[in-house]
Enzyme design. Structure first.
Site, mmCIF file in Angstrom:
data_model
loop_
_atom_site.group_PDB
_atom_site.id
_atom_site.type_symbol
_atom_site.label_atom_id
_atom_site.label_comp_id
_atom_site.label_asym_id
_atom_site.label_seq_id
_atom_site.Cartn_x
_atom_site.Cartn_y
_atom_site.Cartn_z
ATOM 1 N N HIS A 1 -27.934 -16.062 25.085
ATOM 2 C CA HIS A 1 -26.877 -15.912 26.078
ATOM 3 C C HIS A 1 -26.115 -17.207 26.351
ATOM 4 O O HIS A 1 -25.171 -17.214 27.134
ATOM 5 C CB HIS A 1 -27.467 -15.406 27.403
ATOM 6 C CG HIS A 1 -27.765 -13.943 27.387
ATOM 7 N ND1 HIS A 1 -28.518 -13.356 26.395
ATOM 8 C CD2 HIS A 1 -27.415 -12.936 28.230
ATOM 9 C CE1 HIS A 1 -28.619 -12.062 26.641
ATOM 10 N NE2 HIS A 1 -27.945 -11.776 27.736
ATOM 11 N N ARG B 1 -21.816 -19.836 35.785
ATOM 12 C CA ARG B 1 -22.708 -18.953 36.548
ATOM 13 C C ARG B 1 -23.253 -19.712 37.760
ATOM 14 O O ARG B 1 -23.405 -19.167 38.833
ATOM 15 C CB ARG B 1 -23.873 -18.512 35.668
ATOM 16 C CG ARG B 1 -24.936 -17.753 36.436
ATOM 17 C CD ARG B 1 -26.119 -17.389 35.542
ATOM 18 N NE ARG B 1 -27.078 -16.609 36.290
ATOM 19 C CZ ARG B 1 -28.095 -17.130 36.990
ATOM 20 N NH1 ARG B 1 -28.285 -18.441 37.018
ATOM 21 N NH2 ARG B 1 -28.914 -16.351 37.657
ATOM 22 N N ARG C 1 -17.293 -18.718 38.831
ATOM 23 C CA ARG C 1 -17.145 -17.252 38.751
ATOM 24 C C ARG C 1 -16.934 -16.667 40.148
ATOM 25 O O ARG C 1 -16.210 -15.697 40.334
ATOM 26 C CB ARG C 1 -18.350 -16.596 38.067
ATOM 27 C CG ARG C 1 -19.637 -16.751 38.822
ATOM 28 C CD ARG C 1 -20.785 -15.936 38.243
ATOM 29 N NE ARG C 1 -22.046 -16.372 38.839
ATOM 30 C CZ ARG C 1 -23.108 -15.632 38.979
ATOM 31 N NH1 ARG C 1 -23.122 -14.387 38.520
ATOM 32 N NH2 ARG C 1 -24.203 -16.104 39.534
ATOM 33 N N ASP D 1 -31.835 -17.099 30.683
ATOM 34 C CA ASP D 1 -31.533 -16.093 29.659
ATOM 35 C C ASP D 1 -31.591 -16.690 28.249
ATOM 36 O O ASP D 1 -31.730 -15.970 27.263
ATOM 37 C CB ASP D 1 -30.175 -15.436 29.916
ATOM 38 C CG ASP D 1 -30.288 -14.274 30.900
ATOM 39 O OD1 ASP D 1 -31.418 -13.753 31.059
ATOM 40 O OD2 ASP D 1 -29.276 -13.899 31.510
ATOM 41 N N GLU E 1 -17.502 -4.325 24.316
ATOM 42 C CA GLU E 1 -16.611 -5.482 24.456
ATOM 43 C C GLU E 1 -15.434 -5.445 23.489
ATOM 44 O O GLU E 1 -14.317 -5.827 23.835
ATOM 45 C CB GLU E 1 -17.386 -6.795 24.279
ATOM 46 C CG GLU E 1 -18.339 -7.133 25.424
ATOM 47 C CD GLU E 1 -19.696 -6.461 25.274
ATOM 48 O OE1 GLU E 1 -19.903 -5.712 24.284
ATOM 49 O OE2 GLU E 1 -20.571 -6.674 26.142
ATOM 50 N N HIS F 1 0.839 -1.204 0.000
ATOM 51 C CA HIS F 1 0.000 0.000 0.000
ATOM 52 C C HIS F 1 0.869 1.247 0.000
ATOM 53 O O HIS F 1 1.260 1.732 1.060
ATOM 54 C CB HIS F 1 -0.897 -0.006 1.234
ATOM 55 C CG HIS F 1 -1.761 -1.223 1.335
ATOM 56 N ND1 HIS F 1 -1.271 -2.455 1.722
ATOM 57 C CD2 HIS F 1 -3.080 -1.405 1.086
ATOM 58 C CE1 HIS F 1 -2.261 -3.345 1.706
ATOM 59 N NE2 HIS F 1 -3.369 -2.733 1.319
ATOM 60 N N HIS G 1 -2.205 -1.079 7.099
ATOM 61 C CA HIS G 1 -1.844 -1.393 5.708
ATOM 62 C C HIS G 1 -0.742 -0.457 5.204
ATOM 63 O O HIS G 1 0.001 -0.807 4.300
ATOM 64 C CB HIS G 1 -3.080 -1.313 4.799
ATOM 65 C CG HIS G 1 -3.774 0.015 4.834
ATOM 66 N ND1 HIS G 1 -4.649 0.360 5.840
ATOM 67 C CD2 HIS G 1 -3.721 1.085 4.009
ATOM 68 C CE1 HIS G 1 -5.103 1.590 5.623
ATOM 69 N NE2 HIS G 1 -4.552 2.053 4.527
ATOM 70 N N SER H 1 -21.744 -9.494 38.011
ATOM 71 C CA SER H 1 -22.062 -10.900 37.744
ATOM 72 C C SER H 1 -20.860 -11.706 37.258
ATOM 73 O O SER H 1 -20.869 -12.932 37.338
ATOM 74 C CB SER H 1 -23.247 -11.046 36.789
ATOM 75 O OG SER H 1 -23.127 -10.186 35.710
ATOM 76 N N GLY I 1 -3.604 -3.666 11.533
ATOM 77 C CA GLY I 1 -4.032 -4.099 10.209
ATOM 78 C C GLY I 1 -5.540 -4.288 10.178
ATOM 79 O O GLY I 1 -6.212 -3.773 9.291
ATOM 80 N N HIS J 1 -4.169 3.212 -3.339
ATOM 81 C CA HIS J 1 -4.333 2.611 -2.006
ATOM 82 C C HIS J 1 -3.521 1.327 -1.821
ATOM 83 O O HIS J 1 -2.719 1.250 -0.898
ATOM 84 C CB HIS J 1 -5.813 2.323 -1.725
ATOM 85 C CG HIS J 1 -6.024 1.367 -0.590
ATOM 86 N ND1 HIS J 1 -6.098 1.779 0.724
ATOM 87 C CD2 HIS J 1 -6.125 0.010 -0.564
ATOM 88 C CE1 HIS J 1 -6.241 0.714 1.500
ATOM 89 N NE2 HIS J 1 -6.270 -0.367 0.749
HETATM 90 C C1 LIG Z 1 -11.465 -4.654 9.927
HETATM 91 C C2 LIG Z 1 -10.926 -4.543 8.552
HETATM 92 N N1 LIG Z 1 -11.777 -4.580 7.519
HETATM 93 C C3 LIG Z 1 -11.303 -4.511 6.256
HETATM 94 C C4 LIG Z 1 -9.974 -4.410 6.005
HETATM 95 C C5 LIG Z 1 -9.448 -4.393 4.577
HETATM 96 N N2 LIG Z 1 -8.948 -3.024 4.280
HETATM 97 C C6 LIG Z 1 -7.657 -2.725 4.336
HETATM 98 S S1 LIG Z 1 -7.353 -1.116 3.990
HETATM 99 C C7 LIG Z 1 -8.982 -0.816 3.727
HETATM 100 C C8 LIG Z 1 -9.448 0.564 3.344
HETATM 101 C C9 LIG Z 1 -8.965 1.538 4.313
HETATM 102 O O1 LIG Z 1 -9.232 2.819 3.927
HETATM 103 P P1 LIG Z 1 -8.469 3.975 4.659
HETATM 104 O O2 LIG Z 1 -8.399 3.704 6.087
HETATM 105 O O3 LIG Z 1 -9.111 5.235 4.248
HETATM 106 O O4 LIG Z 1 -7.010 3.854 4.120
HETATM 107 P P2 LIG Z 1 -6.404 4.566 2.828
HETATM 108 O O5 LIG Z 1 -7.024 3.928 1.634
HETATM 109 O O6 LIG Z 1 -6.757 5.983 2.911
HETATM 110 O O7 LIG Z 1 -4.960 4.267 2.946
HETATM 111 C C10 LIG Z 1 -9.729 -1.962 3.919
HETATM 112 C C11 LIG Z 1 -11.190 -2.031 3.769
HETATM 113 C C12 LIG Z 1 -9.123 -4.382 7.119
HETATM 114 N N3 LIG Z 1 -7.804 -4.305 6.997
HETATM 115 N N4 LIG Z 1 -9.629 -4.413 8.369
#
Ligand SMILES: Cc1ncc(C[n+]2csc(CCOP(=O)(O)OP(=O)(O)O)c2C)c(N)n1
Ligand SMILES: [Mg+2]
Length: 687
Positions: free
Chosen positions: A480, A527, A365, A476, A419, A35, A75, A392, A123, A270
């Site tokens: 759950h 539980r 627990r 539940d 979470e 990238h 990336h 809990s 990532g 990208h």
């Molecule tokens: C949770 C998740 N979903 C999808 C991806 C796949 N993915 C990697 S980069 C990207 C786009 C990211 O866009 P942005 O943050 O704007 O980065 P830019 O293109 O500007 O470098 C996606 C969908 C990932 N890495 N993580």
């Protein structure tokens, strides 16, 4: 701000920034994958943060008081690798040339532990942002606990760069909401507002007002209209750090693929190499020799040397201060060093409680709450909390206060019903050397799966506490009741999934939990009440540390082996007693942790589950997926589990409905014995 020899500095700055850009472009091209666009556009921003606002020592990436930098937009990893190289870390040009190749330090996305200076694996978008919140929390806690007047040993900031993807992920909202609530003014997020993601312009899917959103979260929000304007960036970062009540967001408008005549501002920049011709044109735009690859000008090499010196000086100064601190506060200094090494005090395990035999023993627990409190008394950096289910999950530390805005000494964390962020934040806390736990109902471990996976990938000792571990939670109902969750978590590499039968197994296993340094654990707790097993009658609970052990046995070779986990071990023991009366030699194996058992080796395996005894039954109130590994194929072994989503009903009705009774285990044993050619006399066949 000190006056700088402007012109010369400006020229050097541009050289450094363009070196970051061109190294990134060249590495992606050579790997034919990666990238380039965001390293090209965000180089000036990252450079400004590292050069002007961060203290770090490239020769000691673990220096405790370093500022943290987390590239949430993982990336764009080449941005980080280029910076690490240029600022003096042990990451060579050769390493950069092996970007994305087998065993390279420069993996596709930054991986914690692979190259020095990577603070967190990133990532999966949004995770880095959320993890940085945990690092900021840890800094506040460590500073409050360890600093003394005139001895500010801990005082650092946490920076994170994310993009549109990180912003779109709900996780960033959860984490930012928590950070704003806690007033973490040591935290700065940069949002790379380049309007581009993989599918094209963000207008396709994203039109919210991010600034308004973050102001709503109680953040200090600024905007820098041009990622190339170093002065504006510096001013904004300066203001962000002066802000002492809120975390800061700096929205930076940038042009992805900056300088590329045909790809700038398009999604083509990208995630694919620019191509040789485009690279030449781009380098010409930068005033760079168009045909040189992986080119680092001499002045930039000089900068690398300067940064090494600067880092060493910074840490030397701190070390000197630490010596004085250690002189005045030897106990604290010792504790500090212990946290850094993730060590436990000598003989600490003496605090682990034992529990008397009791047919109506506590839920695991509840015993876990007691054990946690017993350990927590002596280990102040054992801390954590739950996603609004503290009462809990029984995870409160009784003698501690809550971690709140400006009460950063607290050890009870209220993560709120978030979470995903809870686990990512806990990753950040553990990366900062706290022994932190995160608790919720087991079924909602699904919400935490992505950050939990990162704990495992990073091999950091996060403690997950999951309660309400089966249909045994009762009314539940199916929403759950965890079913497939044990199987799912057991499939994650580097994770110890621990489901103890009773309080004493759990207490024994906490010795392992507190001493393991390089993997997370997940405690899976009931539980409902479970008997505390009579250890005078049955095998000692310490066997649990081997993952599986013989808890009840017959004289001679067993006819059948019953393997149970958690609350189902009691059913196996009940069945064992009945079978014994029927003249059947049964063995019961309590198996709280598959992975620990797997670590034992052939000799122990043969002792516990001898190859010659194929009649086996597993009993676990969850999916049977995976159990045939231990009980063998259908013609020999049997599995007792749950293959639906459960039912909403009182536990007293659920157990028989799903076959979790002593009688049913005995019946199952008979069937399996018959299949294995064992004759059962009429008398012995009676229940
Ligand atoms: C949770 C998740 N979903 C999808 C991806 C796949 N993915 C990697 S980069 C990207 C786009 C990211 O866009 P942005 O943050 O704007 O980065 P830019 O293109 O500007 O470098 C996606 C969908 C990932 N890495 N993580
Ligand atoms: Mg983008």
């Amino acid at each position: 701000m000190e006056a700088k020899p402007k012109k010369k500095k400006d020229k050097l700055e541009q050289l450094i920034i363009n070196t970051i850009r061109t190294l990134s472009i060249d590495a992606v091209q050579k790997a034919n994958s990666g990238h380039p666009g965001t390293p090209m556009s965000m180089a000036p921003v990252a450079y400004t943060i590292w050069d002007k606002f961060m203290n770090f020592n490239p020769q000691n990436p673990d220096w405790p008081n370093r500022d943290r930098f987390v590239l949430s937009a993982g990336h764009a990893s080449m941005l980080l690798y280029s910076l690490l190289h240029l600022t003096g870390y042990d990451l060579s040009l050769h390493d950069i040339k092996t970007f994305r190749q087998l065993h390279s330090k420069c993996a596709g996305h930054p991986e914690y532990g692979l190259a020095p200076g990577i603070e967190s694996t990133t990532g999966p978008l949004g995770q880095g942002y959320a993890t940085s919140v945990g690092m900021a929390i840890a800094e506040r806690w460590l500073a409050t606990y360890f600093n003394r007047p005139g001895h500010e040993m801990i005082n650092y900031n946490v920076f994170s760069i994310g993009g549109d993807g990180c912003m779109m992920e709900g996780l960033s909202g959860e984490a930012a909401s928590l950070a704003g609530h806690l007033g973490l003014s040591n935290l700065v997020w940069i949002y790379d507002n380049n309007h581009i993601t993989i599918e094209g312009h963000t207008a396709l899917a994203f039109s919210e007002d991010v600034a308004a959103r973050f102001m709503g979260y109680n953040w200090h929000v600024q905007r820098v209209g041009d990622a190339n304007d170093l002065e504006l960036l510096e001013e904004a970062l300066d203001r962000a750090l002066k802000e002492d009540e809120q975390p800061s967001l700096i929205i930076v408008d940038s042009h992805i693929g900056y300088g590329s005549p045909n790809k700038q501002d398009t999604s083509a920049a990208h995630g694919e190499p620019l191509g040789e011709e485009e690279i030449r044109k781009t380098k010409i735009n930068y005033g760079w020799p168009p045909d040189k690859k992986f080119y680092v000008p001499d002045e930039v090499k000089g900068y690398r040397k300067d940064m090494l010196k600067r880092g060493k000086n910074d840490e030397d100064e701190w070390n000197e201060k630490f010596s004085k601190y250690a002189f005045e506060y030897p106990d604290l200094a010792k504790q500090f060093e212990m946290t850094e090494k993730r060590e436990m005090p000598e003989g600490w395990e003496k605090c682990l409680p034992t529990f008397p035999a009791d047919p109506n023993g506590p839920a695991t627990r509840s015993s876990n709450g007691k054990i946690l409190n017993a350990i927590g008394k002596d280990i102040p950096w054992l801390l954590g909390g739950a996603g609004d289910v503290g009462p809990s999950t029984k995870t409160y530390l009784d003698d501690a206060s809550s971690f709140e805005r400006n009460v950063y000494s607290g050890r009870n964390f209220h993560f709120g019903i978030r979470e995903n962020a809870m686990a990512a934040v806990t990753n950040g806390m553990v990366l900062s050397k706290l022994r932190a736990y995160a608790a919720c109902y087991f079924v909602f471990s699904d919400y935490m799966k992505a950050p939990l996976r990162l704990s495992c990938l990073m091999q950091i000792p996060v403690i997950y506490i999951f309660t309400h571990d089966s249909i045994g939670l009762g009314e539940d109902g199916p929403t759950h009741q965890p079913i497939e969750h044990l199987a799912a978590l057991r499939a994650v590499p580097n994770l110890d999934v621990i489901r103890p039968a009773d309080a004493n197994e759990l207490s024994a296993l906490w010795k392992y939990v507190m001493e393991v340094k390089d993997r997370p654990v997940a405690l899976i707790l009931t539980r409902q009440n479970v008997p505390t097993i009579d250890r005078d009658k049955y095998g000692p609970a310490e066997g649990a540390l081997k993952g599986a052990y013989i808890i009840a046995d017959s004289n001679g070779k067993p006819d059948i082996i019953l393997i149970g986990t958690g609350s189902e071990v009691q059913l196996c023991l009940g069945a064992y007693e009945k079978l014994k009366k029927q003249g059947i030699n049964a063995r019961v194996v309590s198996m709280p942790c598959w992975s620990l058992y797997e670590m034992q080796g052939q000799e122990y395996w043969e002792k516990v589950l001898p190859d010659s005894v194929r009649a086996r039954v597993s009993v676990e109130a969850g999916s049977t997926f995976g159990w045939r590994r231990y009980v063998g194929l259908h013609d020999k072994g049997g599995v007792l589990g749950v293959s639906t989503f459960g039912e909403s009903a009182p536990i007293g009705d659920l157990w028989p409905e799903f076959g979790f009774t002593v009688e049913h285990v005995v019946d199952k044993a008979h069937v399996i014995l018959k299949m294995n050619g064992k004759k059962i006399s009429k008398k012995s066949g009676k229940k």
